[in-house]
Design a protein around this motif. Structure first.
Motif, mmCIF file in Angstrom:
data_model
loop_
_atom_site.group_PDB
_atom_site.id
_atom_site.type_symbol
_atom_site.label_atom_id
_atom_site.label_comp_id
_atom_site.label_asym_id
_atom_site.label_seq_id
_atom_site.Cartn_x
_atom_site.Cartn_y
_atom_site.Cartn_z
ATOM 1 N N ARG A 233 27.118 52.204 22.453
ATOM 2 C CA ARG A 233 27.043 51.306 23.405
ATOM 3 C C ARG A 233 27.882 51.605 24.393
ATOM 4 N NH1 ARG A 233 22.937 50.986 21.470
ATOM 5 N NH2 ARG A 233 22.130 49.459 20.172
ATOM 6 N N HIS A 237 26.945 52.069 28.328
ATOM 7 C CA HIS A 237 27.651 51.279 29.470
ATOM 8 C C HIS A 237 28.310 51.945 30.473
ATOM 9 C CE1 HIS A 237 29.842 47.667 30.947
ATOM 10 N NE2 HIS A 237 30.871 48.216 31.215
ATOM 11 N N THR A 238 29.127 52.924 30.113
ATOM 12 C CA THR A 238 29.589 53.963 30.978
ATOM 13 C C THR A 238 28.829 54.544 31.938
ATOM 14 O OG1 THR A 238 31.471 54.488 29.245
ATOM 15 C CG2 THR A 238 31.224 55.932 31.073
ATOM 16 N N GLN A 240 26.345 53.381 33.443
ATOM 17 C CA GLN A 240 26.039 52.412 34.439
ATOM 18 C C GLN A 240 27.215 52.284 35.497
ATOM 19 O OE1 GLN A 240 22.882 51.574 34.360
ATOM 20 N NE2 GLN A 240 23.169 52.773 32.363
ATOM 21 N N ARG A 241 28.330 52.860 35.346
ATOM 22 C CA ARG A 241 29.491 52.707 36.390
ATOM 23 C C ARG A 241 29.196 53.361 37.692
ATOM 24 N NH1 ARG A 241 35.319 53.252 33.108
ATOM 25 N NH2 ARG A 241 35.716 52.878 35.366
#
Length: 294
Positions: A233, A237-238, A240-241
């Motif tokens: 996860r 999430h990373t 999307q940075r």
């Protein structure tokens, strides 16, 4: 992290492009399935098309150092594409689209699906024991809207971010399930397990496709433990940075060559009027020639 001038760009001169198109017109794509033939045709092109060898050598060096390069003003031609791509490795007709044994796959946004959601960041061929080393994407026709941008993220940048969060080590464990596409007539689907990230000798590689991993978790009949699920996860999430991503529009005649094991790639959404967007794709195995990188 990726800078403003990444990937590097090189322009193919009109004289080289015209000479390469003439060279290509005397050949057929089916002749280029064999690696030996590919090497022979590449050697002939280097000899017959003045300046081509230097340009391809520069592009190949850029892919191996910066992991990606764009050649502008490239002929929109299957043979020319195969010639340029083979400077990196062996063009492989396997696992390159829905039709078997397709050396050059036409990626066309169909009007049947007038709204194309973003293609999430992924690597190609993640279910293979050894995924393809490189990809070549040649833009035939961009979306007239300017949407459908190509998105790239470097695996090393993602790994650096996750190392600071203590989430890198679990992602290097070979426990993440990937569903392998199977024949509908097969008795059961196949799931393989691999790491998401691999770091060795200062180099980071990545293997990931959200669809394959999600299906793999479901088909495997078990859940990842809390530590590995948390790392997955955090990885997602990373991705999307925005500071880690590089987005750009491929224009007609832009040839993008990139490392499929060190970069993740994706595409922004394509709105209805962009349904004519058209790219050509070749997948490449690492060259077996002396001195080439695996």
């Amino acid at each position: 992290m990726a800078g403003m001038h990444w990937p590097p760009r090189h322009v193919m001169s009109n004289s080289i492009g015209e000479a390469l198109a003439r060279f290509s017109s005397a050949r057929h794509a089916d002749q280029l399935r064999d690696e030996g033939v590919q090497r022979a045709v590449l050697d002939s092109a280097r000899e017959e098309v003045a300046g081509l060898g230097d340009l391809l050598d520069t592009a190949a060096a850029a892919v191996r150092s910066a992991h990606a390069v764009i050649i502008e003003n490239f002929p929109v031609d299957d043979i020319a594409l195969a010639v340029a791509a083979s400077a990196l490795g062996r063009a492989d007709a396997g696992y390159n689209g829905p039709r078997p044994d397709t050396l050059v796959h036409d990626v066309v946004d169909s009007a049947v699906r007038p709204y194309r959601d973003p293609d999430p960041l992924h690597t190609d061929s993640p279910m293979l024991r050894r995924p393809h080393a490189y990809l070549a994407l040649l833009c035939v026709r961009p979306s007239p809207n300017g949407d459908g941008e190509t998105v790239l993220v470097r695996a090393a940048d993602v790994a650096d971010e996750l190392a600071g969060q203590d989430r890198l080590r679990p992602l290097c464990d070979p426990c993440y399930p990937f569903a392998v596409p199977h024949d509908p007539g097969a008795q059961r689907p196949v799931v393989i397990t691999n790491p998401i990230l691999t770091s060795a000798e200062g180099s980071t590689t990545v293997r990931y496709c959200p669809v394959r991993v999600t299906a793999g978790v479901q088909l495997a009949g078990h859940r990842l433990d809390a530590q590995h699920l948390d790392a997955l996860r955090a990885f997602e999430h990373t991705l999307q940075r925005p500071e880690l991503t590089t987005s750009f529009l491929l224009r007609a005649g832009d040839l993008l060559l990139f490392d499929n094991q060190r970069l993740l790639h994706g595409r922004t959404d394509v709105r209805p009027a962009g349904a004519s967007r058209h790219l050509k794709r070749i997948k490449l195995r690492a060259s077996r020639s002396p001195g080439a990188e695996a």
